[in-house]
Design a protein around this motif. Structure first.
Motif, short mmCIF file in Angstrom:
data_model
loop_
_atom_site.label_atom_id
_atom_site.label_comp_id
_atom_site.label_asym_id
_atom_site.label_seq_id
_atom_site.Cartn_x
_atom_site.Cartn_y
_atom_site.Cartn_z
N ARG A 155 0.85 -1.19 0.00
CA ARG A 155 0.00 0.00 0.00
C ARG A 155 0.88 1.24 0.00
O ARG A 155 1.91 1.29 0.65
CB ARG A 155 -0.89 0.08 1.25
CG ARG A 155 -1.99 -0.92 1.34
CD ARG A 155 -3.08 -0.69 0.29
NE ARG A 155 -4.18 -1.59 0.53
CZ ARG A 155 -4.19 -2.89 0.29
NH1 ARG A 155 -3.12 -3.46 -0.23
NH2 ARG A 155 -5.24 -3.63 0.56
N THR A 156 0.40 2.24 -0.70
CA THR A 156 0.97 3.57 -0.65
C THR A 156 -0.09 4.47 -0.02
O THR A 156 -1.28 4.31 -0.29
CB THR A 156 1.32 4.08 -2.06
OG1 THR A 156 2.29 3.20 -2.64
CG2 THR A 156 1.89 5.47 -2.03
N ALA A 157 0.34 5.40 0.82
CA ALA A 157 -0.60 6.34 1.43
C ALA A 157 -1.42 7.01 0.33
O ALA A 157 -0.87 7.40 -0.71
CB ALA A 157 0.16 7.38 2.25
N SER A 158 -2.72 7.13 0.54
CA SER A 158 -3.59 7.66 -0.51
C SER A 158 -3.16 9.05 -0.97
O SER A 158 -3.28 9.38 -2.15
CB SER A 158 -5.05 7.67 -0.04
OG SER A 158 -5.20 8.44 1.13
N SER A 159 -2.60 9.84 -0.07
CA SER A 159 -2.15 11.19 -0.45
C SER A 159 -0.88 11.18 -1.30
O SER A 159 -0.52 12.20 -1.89
CB SER A 159 -1.89 12.01 0.82
OG SER A 159 -0.85 11.42 1.58
N GLU A 160 -0.22 10.03 -1.39
CA GLU A 160 1.06 9.95 -2.10
C GLU A 160 1.02 9.04 -3.32
O GLU A 160 2.05 8.80 -3.95
CB GLU A 160 2.16 9.46 -1.14
CG GLU A 160 2.30 10.30 0.11
CD GLU A 160 2.62 11.76 -0.16
OE1 GLU A 160 3.28 12.05 -1.18
OE2 GLU A 160 2.21 12.61 0.64
N ARG A 161 -0.15 8.52 -3.67
CA ARG A 161 -0.25 7.61 -4.81
C ARG A 161 0.08 8.32 -6.11
O ARG A 161 -0.19 9.50 -6.27
CB ARG A 161 -1.64 6.98 -4.86
CG ARG A 161 -1.84 6.00 -3.72
CD ARG A 161 -3.16 5.28 -3.76
NE ARG A 161 -3.28 4.50 -2.52
CZ ARG A 161 -4.40 4.35 -1.85
NH1 ARG A 161 -5.53 4.88 -2.29
NH2 ARG A 161 -4.41 3.65 -0.74
N GLY A 162 0.68 7.59 -7.03
CA GLY A 162 1.03 8.15 -8.33
C GLY A 162 2.36 8.87 -8.34
O GLY A 162 2.73 9.48 -9.35
N LYS A 163 3.12 8.80 -7.24
CA LYS A 163 4.40 9.51 -7.16
C LYS A 163 5.59 8.58 -7.26
O LYS A 163 6.72 9.00 -7.07
CB LYS A 163 4.46 10.31 -5.86
CG LYS A 163 3.39 11.39 -5.78
CD LYS A 163 3.46 12.16 -4.49
CE LYS A 163 2.37 13.22 -4.44
NZ LYS A 163 2.38 13.96 -3.17
N GLY A 164 5.35 7.29 -7.52
CA GLY A 164 6.45 6.35 -7.69
C GLY A 164 6.82 5.54 -6.47
O GLY A 164 7.73 4.72 -6.52
N ILE A 165 6.13 5.75 -5.37
CA ILE A 165 6.48 5.04 -4.14
C ILE A 165 6.19 3.54 -4.26
O ILE A 165 6.99 2.72 -3.82
CB ILE A 165 5.74 5.65 -2.93
CG1 ILE A 165 6.26 7.07 -2.70
CG2 ILE A 165 5.93 4.79 -1.67
CD1 ILE A 165 5.45 7.90 -1.75
N GLY A 166 5.09 3.18 -4.90
CA GLY A 166 4.78 1.76 -5.10
C GLY A 166 5.87 1.06 -5.89
O GLY A 166 6.29 -0.04 -5.53
N SER A 167 6.34 1.69 -6.95
CA SER A 167 7.43 1.11 -7.74
C SER A 167 8.69 0.97 -6.89
O SER A 167 9.39 -0.05 -6.98
CB SER A 167 7.75 1.99 -8.95
OG SER A 167 6.66 2.02 -9.84
N MET A 168 8.96 1.95 -6.07
CA MET A 168 10.14 1.89 -5.21
C MET A 168 10.02 0.76 -4.20
O MET A 168 11.00 0.06 -3.92
CB MET A 168 10.33 3.23 -4.50
CG MET A 168 10.71 4.36 -5.43
SD MET A 168 10.74 5.97 -4.62
CE MET A 168 12.13 5.77 -3.53
N LEU A 169 8.82 0.57 -3.65
CA LEU A 169 8.60 -0.54 -2.71
C LEU A 169 8.90 -1.88 -3.37
O LEU A 169 9.62 -2.71 -2.82
CB LEU A 169 7.16 -0.54 -2.20
CG LEU A 169 6.82 0.40 -1.06
CD1 LEU A 169 5.31 0.60 -0.97
CD2 LEU A 169 7.36 -0.13 0.25
#
Length: 154
Positions: free
Chosen positions: A93-107
């Motif tokens: 999961r990525t925080a809803s306020s931070e979705r679409g910023k590449g954090i999921g890919s980084m995880l």
């Protein structure tokens, strides 16, 4: 957000409230998770089991002191593939306020690197069929929908 400043670490019990919040703050997650204060004892027991198992890692992505993502990685030995190990990624999961910023890919990239460090020959994950965008996301990262998965809820 400068994604170069995102760091990763193992979760602590103090992170559990934020983790459960992120899991519940999701279209499908809000149907199966229950975020309330105090947290359900089952979440605390699950965290303790994960934390005490050397083949499980609950990883948080942090931007400064703020937790912006989470994933669980389970390392499993198999008799197949000549006794090889696999890493299974779950609960991303990525925080809803931070979705679409590449954090999921980084995880996911972090988990793949961790699997390599643990000498795994394969990384696997599942995604709900009601999330076609998640399937596309994982395919863009190099995952292949090579198997048909089945589950039985008990």
């Amino acid at each position: 957000m400068n994604t170069n400043q995102v760091t990763f670490r193992e979760a602590t019990i103090q992170d559990l409230d934020r983790i459960v919040y992120m899991l519940a703050d999701d279209v499908l997650g809000n149907k199966r998770e229950l975020y309330k204060q105090p947290l359900l004892e089952s979440y605390i027991k699950a965290f303790q089991s994960i934390n005490s198992d050397p083949n499980n890692e609950l990883i948080v992505a942090c931007y400064g002191k703020e937790i912006v993502g989470v994933q669980q990685i389970t390392f499993t030995p198999y008799i197949t593939y000549q006794g090889g190990w696999r890493a299974t990624i779950e609960g991303v999961r990525t925080a809803s306020s931070e979705r679409g910023k590449g954090i999921g890919s980084m995880l996911i990239q972090w988990a793949i690197q961790r699997a390599k460090e643990r000498d795994c020959h394969m990384v696997q994950l599942t995604t709900d069929k009601n999330r076609p965008e998640a399937l596309h996301f994982y395919e863009k990262l190099g995952f292949n929908a090579s198997h048909q998965g089945l589950k039985m809820h008990l």
